[in-house]
Design a protein around this motif. Structure first.
Motif, PDB file in Angstrom:
ATOM      1  N   MET A   1      -5.203   2.716  -8.147  1.00 20.92           N
ATOM      2  CA  MET A   1      -4.973   4.158  -8.075  1.00 20.92           C
ATOM      3  C   MET A   1      -6.155   4.735  -7.293  1.00 20.92           C
ATOM      4  O   MET A   1      -7.273   4.221  -7.406  1.00 20.92           O
ATOM      5  N   LEU A   2      -5.899   5.810  -6.526  1.00 21.65           N
ATOM      6  CA  LEU A   2      -7.005   6.314  -5.702  1.00 21.65           C
ATOM      7  C   LEU A   2      -8.169   6.819  -6.569  1.00 21.65           C
ATOM      8  O   LEU A   2      -9.313   6.452  -6.350  1.00 21.65           O
ATOM      9  N   SER A   3      -7.856   7.604  -7.589  1.00 22.58           N
ATOM     10  CA  SER A   3      -8.963   8.176  -8.381  1.00 22.58           C
ATOM     11  C   SER A   3      -9.229   7.355  -9.639  1.00 22.58           C
ATOM     12  O   SER A   3      -8.323   6.710 -10.192  1.00 22.58           O
TER      13      SER A   3
ATOM     14  N   ASP B   1      19.032   3.916   6.753  1.00 22.28           N
ATOM     15  CA  ASP B   1      18.489   3.460   5.470  1.00 22.28           C
ATOM     16  C   ASP B   1      17.311   2.546   5.798  1.00 22.28           C
ATOM     17  O   ASP B   1      17.477   1.531   6.485  1.00 22.28           O
ATOM     18  N   MET B   2      16.112   2.929   5.335  1.00 22.81           N
ATOM     19  CA  MET B   2      14.898   2.204   5.723  1.00 22.81           C
ATOM     20  C   MET B   2      14.863   0.770   5.208  1.00 22.81           C
ATOM     21  O   MET B   2      14.019  -0.019   5.637  1.00 22.81           O
ATOM     22  N   ARG B   3      15.780   0.421   4.283  1.00 19.94           N
ATOM     23  CA  ARG B   3      15.773  -0.967   3.809  1.00 19.94           C
ATOM     24  C   ARG B   3      16.156  -1.941   4.924  1.00 19.94           C
ATOM     25  O   ARG B   3      15.810  -3.115   4.850  1.00 19.94           O
TER      26      ARG B   3
ATOM     27  N   ALA C   1       2.049  -1.584   4.930  1.00 22.00           N
ATOM     28  CA  ALA C   1       1.143  -0.439   5.075  1.00 22.00           C
ATOM     29  C   ALA C   1       1.977   0.834   5.017  1.00 22.00           C
ATOM     30  O   ALA C   1       2.486   1.300   6.032  1.00 22.00           O
ATOM     31  N   ALA C   2       2.131   1.395   3.816  1.00 23.93           N
ATOM     32  CA  ALA C   2       3.039   2.543   3.632  1.00 23.93           C
ATOM     33  C   ALA C   2       2.370   3.716   2.923  1.00 23.93           C
ATOM     34  O   ALA C   2       3.025   4.478   2.218  1.00 23.93           O
ATOM     35  N   ILE C   3       1.054   3.845   3.121  1.00 25.64           N
ATOM     36  CA  ILE C   3       0.377   5.066   2.679  1.00 25.64           C
ATOM     37  C   ILE C   3       0.678   6.124   3.738  1.00 25.64           C
ATOM     38  O   ILE C   3       0.799   5.794   4.925  1.00 25.64           O
ATOM     39  N   VAL C   4       0.796   7.379   3.320  1.00 21.42           N
ATOM     40  CA  VAL C   4       1.095   8.416   4.299  1.00 21.42           C
ATOM     41  C   VAL C   4      -0.208   9.003   4.870  1.00 21.42           C
ATOM     42  O   VAL C   4      -1.180   9.198   4.140  1.00 21.42           O
ATOM     43  N   GLY C   5      -0.214   9.217   6.185  1.00 21.28           N
ATOM     44  CA  GLY C   5      -1.305   9.939   6.831  1.00 21.28           C
ATOM     45  C   GLY C   5      -2.549   9.119   7.096  1.00 21.28           C
ATOM     46  O   GLY C   5      -2.576   7.884   6.937  1.00 21.28           O
ATOM     47  N   ALA C   6      -3.613   9.851   7.476  1.00 21.72           N
ATOM     48  CA  ALA C   6      -4.880   9.210   7.836  1.00 21.72           C
ATOM     49  C   ALA C   6      -5.466   8.413   6.680  1.00 21.72           C
ATOM     50  O   ALA C   6      -6.262   7.488   6.899  1.00 21.72           O
TER      51      ALA C   6
ATOM     52  N   LEU D   1       0.874  -1.184   0.000  1.00 26.41           N
ATOM     53  CA  LEU D   1       0.000   0.000   0.000  1.00 26.41           C
ATOM     54  C   LEU D   1       0.904   1.225   0.000  1.00 26.41           C
ATOM     55  O   LEU D   1       1.705   1.389   0.928  1.00 26.41           O
ATOM     56  N   GLY D   2       0.814   2.046  -1.035  1.00 24.22           N
ATOM     57  CA  GLY D   2       1.711   3.210  -1.122  1.00 24.22           C
ATOM     58  C   GLY D   2       3.036   2.841  -1.770  1.00 24.22           C
ATOM     59  O   GLY D   2       4.096   3.281  -1.323  1.00 24.22           O
ATOM     60  N   SER D   3       2.973   2.055  -2.856  1.00 25.48           N
ATOM     61  CA  SER D   3       4.214   1.517  -3.444  1.00 25.48           C
ATOM     62  C   SER D   3       5.057   2.584  -4.136  1.00 25.48           C
ATOM     63  O   SER D   3       6.247   2.377  -4.361  1.00 25.48           O
ATOM     64  N   THR D   4       4.464   3.731  -4.499  1.00 20.98           N
ATOM     65  CA  THR D   4       5.233   4.756  -5.205  1.00 20.98           C
ATOM     66  C   THR D   4       5.928   5.731  -4.255  1.00 20.98           C
ATOM     67  O   THR D   4       6.637   6.628  -4.698  1.00 20.98           O
ATOM     68  N   GLY D   5       5.718   5.579  -2.955  1.00 25.72           N
ATOM     69  CA  GLY D   5       6.333   6.485  -1.979  1.00 25.72           C
ATOM     70  C   GLY D   5       7.730   6.022  -1.598  1.00 25.72           C
ATOM     71  O   GLY D   5       8.261   5.042  -2.140  1.00 25.72           O
ATOM     72  N   SER D   6       8.306   6.752  -0.663  1.00 26.30           N
ATOM     73  CA  SER D   6       9.672   6.474  -0.230  1.00 26.30           C
ATOM     74  C   SER D   6       9.781   5.060   0.386  1.00 26.30           C
ATOM     75  O   SER D   6      10.653   4.268   0.003  1.00 26.30           O
TER      76      SER D   6
ATOM     77  N   ASN E   1       2.769   3.074   8.313  1.00 30.82           N
ATOM     78  CA  ASN E   1       1.741   4.114   8.506  1.00 30.82           C
ATOM     79  C   ASN E   1       1.442   4.307   9.995  1.00 30.82           C
ATOM     80  O   ASN E   1       0.449   3.814  10.528  1.00 30.82           O
ATOM     81  N   LYS E   2       2.344   5.066  10.659  1.00 29.96           N
ATOM     82  CA  LYS E   2       2.208   5.256  12.107  1.00 29.96           C
ATOM     83  C   LYS E   2       0.912   5.969  12.472  1.00 29.96           C
ATOM     84  O   LYS E   2       0.394   5.834  13.569  1.00 29.96           O
ATOM     85  N   GLU E   3       0.372   6.749  11.493  1.00 25.65           N
ATOM     86  CA  GLU E   3      -0.847   7.514  11.774  1.00 25.65           C
ATOM     87  C   GLU E   3      -2.004   6.606  12.181  1.00 25.65           C
ATOM     88  O   GLU E   3      -2.856   7.010  12.974  1.00 25.65           O
ATOM     89  N   THR E   4      -2.049   5.377  11.668  1.00 23.02           N
ATOM     90  CA  THR E   4      -3.112   4.436  12.058  1.00 23.02           C
ATOM     91  C   THR E   4      -3.079   4.210  13.569  1.00 23.02           C
ATOM     92  O   THR E   4      -4.114   4.252  14.248  1.00 23.02           O
TER      93      THR E   4
ATOM     94  N   LEU F   1      -0.080  -3.552  -5.974  1.00 20.14           N
ATOM     95  CA  LEU F   1       0.591  -2.282  -5.700  1.00 20.14           C
ATOM     96  C   LEU F   1      -0.475  -1.191  -5.689  1.00 20.14           C
ATOM     97  O   LEU F   1      -1.463  -1.293  -6.433  1.00 20.14           O
ATOM     98  N   THR F   2      -0.275  -0.160  -4.867  1.00 23.73           N
ATOM     99  CA  THR F   2      -1.275   0.924  -4.835  1.00 23.73           C
ATOM    100  C   THR F   2      -0.595   2.281  -4.757  1.00 23.73           C
ATOM    101  O   THR F   2       0.516   2.398  -4.236  1.00 23.73           O
ATOM    102  N   ALA F   3      -1.281   3.300  -5.301  1.00 23.36           N
ATOM    103  CA  ALA F   3      -0.748   4.662  -5.259  1.00 23.36           C
ATOM    104  C   ALA F   3      -1.870   5.681  -5.302  1.00 23.36           C
ATOM    105  O   ALA F   3      -3.007   5.342  -5.646  1.00 23.36           O
ATOM    106  N   ASN F   4      -1.502   6.902  -4.988  1.00 22.35           N
ATOM    107  CA  ASN F   4      -2.452   8.006  -5.037  1.00 22.35           C
ATOM    108  C   ASN F   4      -2.628   8.464  -6.487  1.00 22.35           C
ATOM    109  O   ASN F   4      -3.614   8.136  -7.127  1.00 22.35           O
TER     110      ASN F   4
END
Ligand code: NAD
Ligand code: MG
Length: 395
Positions: free
Chosen positions: A59-61, A273-275, A102-107, A10-15, A127-130, A36-39
């Motif tokens: 994709m979200l939209s 390094d997050m890896r 779970a690597a989407i950013v934010g709520a 979730l959020g594969s295109t992010g950092s 996704n610490k926001e969860t 894979l998912t992205a905004n």
């Protein structure tokens, strides 16, 4: 590992998403990407689909999904393209999926992350926001549905590695005195206080040690990131706020520590390094190559530590207050922070107004308890509204 593990990112295109795919690409025999998912990064997603050939891309939209579907069709790829939050939930809960990153950013990450937990997956939580928004409800759900949670946040991953293997959430039983949560202090640790008002989004996003998405980079500059991580540590390790000490450690080599009652302090160290935490969680309980270079102790030479200053970093104080208040307050804090960060990045408010907006929204929100994800989403919505109203009073 003797069985190939099937993965949704979730959020594969992010950092974090890209670092996860980097680890995956080093182990084609161990991992298979299902979804894979992205905004809205259509081009990046197209490239990822070529490389990893997932069964689903979300994709979200609907517009972005249409664009992606058209280009994948031209490329003769048979990845199924979906859109919307329900599709994010769907790919997080697919029967053939073992691991959900779970690597989407934010709520925006909360609904699919909940879906993964409800489906009993191994959830790798970036996704610490969860956890900040819905700690109690989410942890109960993980337990109820037999999901497994492994932290990706480097600090929490370090704590997980430094805790006893059979840690069951009871610090006293295991002779643990406290958690030492390290923080770099961000780019403005030493900046004269009177200059903070004028810092630009570019300066705030230029983190000295870590290369991250823009939201978490601003959170690191205000130290709200550490505040969110204190709340995250509270829920993950059942640690009381007074047993979580934030330690500023500018080199970001020690990723966090656990202190025991005999005086031992166990730490996990490595290059920032997050890896490393990603590979640790993906291979768990085995160790797998991450591509991260060896830590050169001679180059590091020395490690420094400082006490955090609540005057310089009021967001950290607000996060402790929200945790101590409990109930809806951490969700209010998180929502107000997201609007404040977005407003700062859009140059609508100065950097120093970020804590002002959050404090205002916390003061305006009444203390409530939350029973369900629906309650959390409603609290999130109303806190955002208060934050936007405050923004309007400025213009
Ligand atoms: P990022 O901005 O680089 O990537 C975010 C990802 O989420 C992208 O794939 C984006 O397309 C997707 N996304 C954004 N908004 C969305 C929405 N509304 N609906 C669906 N998808 C959406 O962020 P990041 O730095 O990779 O951070 C991701 C999460 O990991 C955050 O919760 C962050 O706090 C946490 N984290 C990141 C790091 C890091 O080094 N980057 C370290 C620790 C924890
Ligand atoms: Mg972190």
């Amino acid at each position: 590992m003797n069985k190939i593990r099937h993965l949704t990112i979730l959020g594969s295109t992010g950092s974090i998403g890209e670092s996860t795919l980097d680890v995956v690409s080093r182990h084609p025999d161990l991992f298979n990407v299902i979804a894979l998912t992205a905004n809205h990064s259509v081009e990046k997603m197209r490239t990822q689909c070529h490389r990893f050939k997932p069964r689903f891309a979300v994709m979200l939209s609907a517009d972005c999904a249409d664009q992606l579907a058209q280009s994948l069709k031209q490329d003769h790829l048979d990845t199924q393209v979906l859109s919307g939050v329900e599709s994010l939930e769907k790919v997080a809960a697919l029967q053939e999926v073992d691991i959900v990153m779970a690597a989407i950013v934010g709520a925006a990450g909360i609904r699919p992350t909940f879906a993964a937990a409800k489906a009993g997956k191994l959830v790798l939580l970036a996704n610490k926001e969860t956890l900040v928004m819905a700690g109690r409800i989410f942890m109960d759900m993980v337990k109820e549905y037999g999901a497994t949670l492994l932290p990706i946040d480097s600090e929490h991953n370090a704590i997980h590695q430094s805790l006893p293997h059979d840690f069951d959430g009871n610090m006293e039983n295991k002779g643990i005195r406290r958690i030492l949560l390290t923080a770099s202090g961000g780019p403005f640790r030493k900046a004269p206080l009177n200059t903070l008002k004028h810092v630009t989004p570019e300066q705030a996003c230029a983190h000295p040690n870590w290369d991250m998405g823009r939201k978490i980079s601003v959170d690191s500059a205000t130290m709200m990131n550490k505040g969110l991580e204190v709340i995250e540590a509270h829920w993950l390790f059942n640690a009381a706020p007074e047993n979580i000490q934030v330690v500023i450690h500018p080199q970001s080599v020690i990723h966090s520590m656990v202190e025991y009652i005999d005086g031992s302090v166990l730490a996990q160290l490595g290059n920032p390094d997050m890896r490393t935490p990603i590979a640790h969680a993906m291979g768990f309980p085995e160790r797998i190559e991450s591509g991260v270079t060896s830590l050169d102790m001679f180059k590091v030479a020395h490690l420094d530590f400082e006490k955090p200053d609540f005057g310089r970093f009021p967001c950290l104080r607000l996060a402790y207050l929200a945790l101590e208040a409990g109930g809806n307050m951490p969700a209010v804090l998180n929502a107000a922070n997201e609007i404040a960060v977005e407003s700062f990045l859009d140059k609508k408010i100065p950097f120093t107004a970020i804590p002002d907006m959050i404090e205002h929204v916390m003061l305006e929100s009444k203390q409530e308890t939350m029973q369900s994800l629906g309650d959390v989403l409603e609290i999130d919505r109303s806190a955002r509204e208060l934050a936007r109203d405050w923004l309007c009073t400025l213009s």
